[in-house]
Design a protein around this motif. Structure first.
Motif, mmCIF file in Angstrom:
data_model
loop_
_atom_site.group_PDB
_atom_site.id
_atom_site.type_symbol
_atom_site.label_atom_id
_atom_site.label_comp_id
_atom_site.label_asym_id
_atom_site.label_seq_id
_atom_site.Cartn_x
_atom_site.Cartn_y
_atom_site.Cartn_z
ATOM 1 N N ALA A 125 10.451 43.889 -25.605
ATOM 2 C CA ALA A 125 10.811 42.773 -26.469
ATOM 3 C C ALA A 125 11.177 43.272 -27.861
ATOM 4 O O ALA A 125 10.608 44.246 -28.356
ATOM 5 C CB ALA A 125 9.654 41.782 -26.564
ATOM 6 N N LEU A 126 12.117 42.592 -28.491
ATOM 7 C CA LEU A 126 12.498 42.915 -29.869
ATOM 8 C C LEU A 126 11.618 42.212 -30.883
ATOM 9 O O LEU A 126 11.577 42.598 -32.053
ATOM 10 C CB LEU A 126 13.953 42.513 -30.108
ATOM 11 C CG LEU A 126 15.010 43.424 -29.480
ATOM 12 C CD1 LEU A 126 16.378 42.787 -29.570
ATOM 13 C CD2 LEU A 126 15.005 44.790 -30.148
ATOM 14 N N GLY A 127 10.927 41.168 -30.436
ATOM 15 C CA GLY A 127 10.042 40.434 -31.330
ATOM 16 C C GLY A 127 9.049 39.634 -30.521
ATOM 17 O O GLY A 127 9.194 39.475 -29.300
ATOM 18 N N PRO A 128 8.030 39.068 -31.159
ATOM 19 C CA PRO A 128 7.016 38.298 -30.439
ATOM 20 C C PRO A 128 7.513 36.942 -29.960
ATOM 21 O O PRO A 128 6.914 36.352 -29.068
ATOM 22 C CB PRO A 128 5.895 38.151 -31.470
ATOM 23 C CG PRO A 128 6.574 38.269 -32.794
ATOM 24 C CD PRO A 128 7.694 39.238 -32.591
ATOM 25 N N ASP A 129 8.592 36.438 -30.565
ATOM 26 C CA ASP A 129 9.238 35.228 -30.076
ATOM 27 C C ASP A 129 10.226 35.645 -29.000
ATOM 28 O O ASP A 129 11.205 36.345 -29.270
ATOM 29 C CB ASP A 129 9.964 34.531 -31.239
ATOM 30 C CG ASP A 129 10.734 33.287 -30.822
ATOM 31 O OD1 ASP A 129 11.055 33.153 -29.632
ATOM 32 O OD2 ASP A 129 11.014 32.451 -31.699
ATOM 33 N N GLY A 130 9.969 35.241 -27.761
ATOM 34 C CA GLY A 130 10.769 35.728 -26.639
ATOM 35 C C GLY A 130 12.247 35.429 -26.741
ATOM 36 O O GLY A 130 13.073 36.131 -26.154
ATOM 37 N N MET A 131 12.624 34.364 -27.468
ATOM 38 C CA MET A 131 14.040 34.053 -27.621
ATOM 39 C C MET A 131 14.742 35.089 -28.492
ATOM 40 O O MET A 131 15.969 35.228 -28.438
ATOM 41 C CB MET A 131 14.209 32.657 -28.234
ATOM 42 C CG MET A 131 13.645 31.534 -27.359
ATOM 43 S SD MET A 131 14.464 31.420 -25.751
ATOM 44 C CE MET A 131 16.017 30.688 -26.241
ATOM 45 N N THR A 132 13.964 35.820 -29.290
ATOM 46 C CA THR A 132 14.551 36.808 -30.196
ATOM 47 C C THR A 132 15.317 37.882 -29.435
ATOM 48 O O THR A 132 16.425 38.268 -29.819
ATOM 49 C CB THR A 132 13.458 37.460 -31.057
ATOM 50 O OG1 THR A 132 12.796 36.447 -31.801
ATOM 51 C CG2 THR A 132 14.052 38.482 -32.013
ATOM 52 N N THR A 133 14.719 38.374 -28.347
ATOM 53 C CA THR A 133 15.371 39.437 -27.586
ATOM 54 C C THR A 133 16.707 38.968 -27.024
ATOM 55 O O THR A 133 17.708 39.692 -27.050
ATOM 56 C CB THR A 133 14.456 39.918 -26.452
ATOM 57 O OG1 THR A 133 13.242 40.431 -27.029
ATOM 58 C CG2 THR A 133 15.110 41.025 -25.644
ATOM 59 N N PHE A 134 16.735 37.726 -26.524
ATOM 60 C CA PHE A 134 17.974 37.193 -25.972
ATOM 61 C C PHE A 134 19.053 37.040 -27.043
ATOM 62 O O PHE A 134 20.229 37.301 -26.809
ATOM 63 C CB PHE A 134 17.721 35.836 -25.307
ATOM 64 C CG PHE A 134 17.106 35.947 -23.939
ATOM 65 C CD1 PHE A 134 17.877 36.286 -22.845
ATOM 66 C CD2 PHE A 134 15.756 35.707 -23.747
ATOM 67 C CE1 PHE A 134 17.325 36.387 -21.577
ATOM 68 C CE2 PHE A 134 15.191 35.803 -22.489
ATOM 69 C CZ PHE A 134 15.977 36.149 -21.402
#
Length: 596
Positions: free
Chosen positions: A406-415
């Motif tokens: 993951a790019l961040g703890p908010d999963g939408m961030t990676t997308f």
């Protein structure tokens, strides 16, 4: 500079961003020349099913209005991995909640499809129904036994399960269920670890067994391509002379005479002249709202159907005082556990790129174009598990596994950020999802103008049980992730500094995000249910000639992704719209079933 000035002058002269506006306006006026038997407001997944089914009768004129574009064949929609470019794009309405109190006051991003096919063009494709108990809880003629035939009617299973389990799977329909044509080594490792710890489940849609266990998630793909409502249902109906489809058509309101719906009024999106177009219904015709769990209540309220005080505050004349409109919003809240791995080049994100660049690796592209296989057929989270963390009969937790860091703890961030990231380290992640969430939010108008986005209170984590479910999901993700053998690496999120329950809870509040399963804001219920917006036959209470047919009518959210249940609701609704004798009755099982 001169070109820019000329462009500005042209825009000012036409007062619009719509090319060929006079011709487009003339076309819309022609649309309004003759009445329609059915006006479908919303061309998302449900609207596509309805348009196909209702236009099968050549004697019925059907109008489908969609505010988004007609570009459902776009390559990034067609390619499942193209989802990395869809969120926060021109195909996304890009809604946000407004300061969710239990989520550290954050605005939470909500992706909603802005194209024919709606969110079936932008979701993660998972083909889940939930469990029989989910629909038994709905009741009012919508029990598990009542709805199963409608799941089967539209299904086209390509996995072999129809032969092995014909009670729960079928072939020959439009809505495909398939396996992703790619398996990352990390995903195989997850199945090994998850199977040992949680047990195996090779069919989450078989209601003769518990939903629990780890396995592959089936998807709505055909030959390695995304199957959307537009490709599965609408496309084959587009050549019918009795079906008219208009895009970039923003519904302003349903038109009433007294309390009878007689048509709708819409604008062309981007037309600053705000010219109105008002197609009307034939005698006995119906307006069917299929705009989804955000836009359907918005349209109802803008039309004068909703909570009286709220409508009066906005000077909207009240047609029907329905306090439940916009209430009961439900979603699947999610969190992230992510690890790095010492194995280089193993993650799907590494395979999609030329190392050290943002350039696409041509090999996955060739695999997809030539054979419909490979990395591009995966949205990433097509392996996972369902788990009961509180000893309940039905799992409260879904674990979605992704073979990527993951790019961040908010999963939408990676997308949303992967496309802008040059060096994406290898790793693997778990996305715990509260799959039968108890928290409730609501939708309210910011303006009577539907071009203005509504105000959304997501209500995330307002019920402590959802926080407890995600907390257990974080712990389970850590337990699973620590058993990946040669792939095991350092935990990135939440990270080693987050250990106590209080710290985990704060991490969740600071990063909780949507799993994109928004439902419930036009709740179905018995006529005596004051909180219900529609009756079991999906007719809006207090008016005539108006129904809602989309995920907003779900009384409670099913324990799985909501696309396939939405197809079921539309499939069944189309049948009883055409034949009122097959409509469900409150408090009783529907007597008429598919093929009866």
């Amino acid at each position: 500079m001169l070109r820019a000035l000329v462009l500005l002058a042209l825009l000012y002269a036409t007062n619009s961003l719509v090319p060929g506006l006079p011709k487009r306006q003339a076309a819309e006026r022609a649309v309004c020349d003759a009445p329609y038997d059915y006006i479908i407001a919303g061309g998302g997944l449900s609207g596509c099913v309805l348009a196909e089914r209702l236009s099968q009768d050549p004697s019925k004129r059907v109008l489908l209005l969609e505010a988004g574009s007609a570009d459902y064949k776009n390559k990034f929609i067609k390619i499942p991995a193209g989802i990395l470019r869809l969120f926060k794009s021109g195909f996304d309405w890009q809604h946000e909640t407004k300061g969710d109190k239990a989520a550290s006051g954050r605005n939470i991003f909500l992706a909603r499809g802005k194209v024919l096919g709606g969110s079936s063009c932008t979701n993660v494709l998972l083909h889940h129904r939930g469990s029989k108990a989910d629909y038994d809880e709905w009741g009012n003629g919508w029990s598990g036994d009542d709805v199963l035939p409608y799941f089967l009617k539209s299904q086209d299973d390509t996995t072999g399960r129809a032969e092995n389990s014909p009670k729960y799977h079928s072939k020959g329909g439009e809505w495909t269920m398939s396996e992703v044509r790619y398996q990352n080594p990390l995903s195989k490792k997850f199945l090994e670890v998850g199977g040992e710890l949680l047990g195996n489940n090779d069919d989450f849609n078989n209601w003769d067994r518990k939903q629990q266990g780890a396995g592959r998630f089936q998807v709505s793909e055909r030959n390695g391509c995304r199957e959307s409502g537009a490709t599965a249902f609408l496309e084959k109906a587009l050549k019918r002379k009795n079906l008219e489809v208009r895009t970039s058509a923003m519904i302003r309101h349903v038109d009433f005479v007294s309390a009878a719906a007689v048509g709708v009024t819409y604008n062309i999106v981007g037309d600053d002249s705000n010219a109105n177009f008002s197609p009307v219904l034939s005698q006995g015709g119906e307006v069917i709202l299929a705009a989804g769990a955000i836009a359907s209540p918005q349209i109802l309220m803008a039309s004068g159907v909703g909570p009286k005080e709220h409508l009066e505050d906005l000077s909207i004349p009240v047609i029907s005082d329905l306090p439940g409109v916009g209430e009961n919003l439900q979603d699947h809240p999610a969190a992230v556990v992510s690890f790095e791995t010492p194995k280089k080049g193993v993650s799907v994100t590494s395979k999609l790129r030329i190392k050290g660049t943002k350039l696409n690796n041509p090999i996955p592209i060739l695999k997809w174009f030539l054979r419909g296989k490979g990395e591009l057929t995966s949205v990433g989270c097509d392996h996972g598990a369902f788990v009961s963390t509180a000893g309940s009969n039905e799992p409260d937790l879904q674990m979605r596994f992704l073979p990527a860091r993951a790019l961040g703890p908010d999963g939408m961030t990676t997308f949303t950020q992967f496309r802008n990231t040059k060096n994406h380290a290898d790793g693997y992640s778990f996305q715990p999802v509260a799959t039968r969430a108890k928290s409730r939010g609501r939708v309210r108008l910011a303006s009577s103008n539907t071009h203005v986005k509504p105000v959304i209170d997501g209500g995330y984590l307002s019920d402590d049980s959802d926080l407890a479910t995600l907390r257990e999901g974080i712990k389970l993700g850590r337990k699973l992730g620590a058993q990946f053998g040669e792939y095991t690496g350092e935990e990135v999120f939440p990270g080693k500094d987050v250990q106590t329950d209080e710290q985990i809870d704060q991490y969740i509040r600071d990063s909780v995000h949507t799993a994109n399963a928004i439902v419930g804001t036009c709740k179905m219920g018995a006529p005596s249910d004051r909180s219900a917006v529609v009756t079991p036959d999906l007719k809006v209470k207090g008016v005539t000639g108006l129904r809602v047919v989309d995920s907003s009518v779900f009384p409670t959210i099913p324990g799985g992704q909501t696309g396939t249940p939405t197809v079921m609701v539309a499939e069944r609704a189309a049948e009883f719209i055409k034949d009122a004798g097959k409509a469900p009755a409150a408090g009783a099982r529907a007597k008429q079933m598919v093929g009866a």
